[in-house]
Design a protein around this motif. Structure first.
Motif, short mmCIF file in Angstrom:
data_model
loop_
_atom_site.label_atom_id
_atom_site.label_comp_id
_atom_site.label_asym_id
_atom_site.label_seq_id
_atom_site.Cartn_x
_atom_site.Cartn_y
_atom_site.Cartn_z
N TYR A 99 -43.15 21.81 -61.05
CA TYR A 99 -42.22 21.99 -62.17
C TYR A 99 -41.11 23.00 -61.84
O TYR A 99 -40.12 23.07 -62.56
CB TYR A 99 -42.96 22.47 -63.42
N VAL A 106 -37.08 18.57 -67.13
CA VAL A 106 -38.20 18.52 -68.06
C VAL A 106 -38.82 17.12 -68.05
O VAL A 106 -38.15 16.13 -67.73
CB VAL A 106 -37.78 18.89 -69.50
N PRO A 112 -44.94 23.69 -71.50
CA PRO A 112 -44.51 24.65 -70.47
C PRO A 112 -45.71 25.25 -69.74
O PRO A 112 -46.78 25.43 -70.32
CB PRO A 112 -43.77 25.73 -71.27
N GLU A 165 -32.24 25.93 -71.63
CA GLU A 165 -33.59 25.64 -71.17
C GLU A 165 -34.59 25.66 -72.31
O GLU A 165 -35.46 24.78 -72.40
CB GLU A 165 -34.00 26.65 -70.09
N LEU A 169 -36.85 22.44 -73.34
CA LEU A 169 -38.31 22.48 -73.36
C LEU A 169 -38.85 22.10 -74.74
O LEU A 169 -39.81 21.34 -74.85
CB LEU A 169 -38.81 23.87 -72.95
#
Length: 187
Positions: A99, A106, A112, A165, A169
């Motif tokens: 990742y 994503v 996460p 970001e 996410l």
């Protein structure tokens, strides 16, 4: 013993090689993420990050070789902090596994990663970047480069990159919950 100019060349070659390896890792991870239905967010601001890093290298080169700035007598302190930051970077990369990326990539439905330094900090790799963009020029006495690059980097990170970001996410997690496709593998 190495002269400071020799030391500058050795450090710069090391950092450039490291960046090359990171870009290679990121490319491999991008392919892995895309193969799992992942996508990129924030593509429009990525060139700003490239400009920051180019300015870091160009500014360092200009200050050290043309303006002949001299390292502070306490240069080992920022050098040690820089080395510690590299250790944290490796920890970040290893913790995120496939990742980790230099881009915002994503996979819908994936949570996460919260292992390694990500258990304690949100975005620890950005703290590494902040640290190295400050300490690398300071160890050679390139204070103009350290100041300008650090300020621009902080602005891009906190006003553009991190909000983008976070949104990406959240959207990816929400998408997975709505479609029932929460995979959870390797997270």
């Amino acid at each position: 013993m190495l002269e400071m100019n020799d030391w500058f060349v050795v450090v710069m070659i090391g950092v450039i090689l490291q960046r090359g390896m990171e870009l290679s890792i990121a490319k491999k991870h991008t392919e892995w993420i895309r193969s799992r239905g992942g996508y990129e967010e924030g593509r429009g601001h990525y060139p700003l990050l490239v400009i920051i890093h180019l300015f870091l290298f160009i500014g360092l080169f200009v200050e050290v070789t043309i303006f002949r700035v001299t390292p502070p007598f306490w240069w080992p302190v920022p050098f040690l902090v820089f080395l510690i930051a590299q250790g944290f970077r490796i920890w970040c990369i290893r913790s995120l596994g496939p990742y980790w990326n230099t881009r915002i990539m994503v996979i819908p439905g994936h949570q996460p990663v919260v292992r390694g330094p990500y258990r304690f900090l949100r975005h620890p790799n950005y703290w590494v970047v902040i640290t190295e963009i400050l300490t690398l020029p300071v160890m050679f006495g390139a204070y103009v480069t350290a100041t300008i690059t650090s300020l621009f980097n902080l602005w891009v990170l906190f006003k553009v990159r991190i909000p983008t970001e976070e949104k990406a996410l959240a959207t990816a997690m929400l998408y997975g919950k709505e479609t029932g496709s929460l995979e959870g593998d390797e997270t």
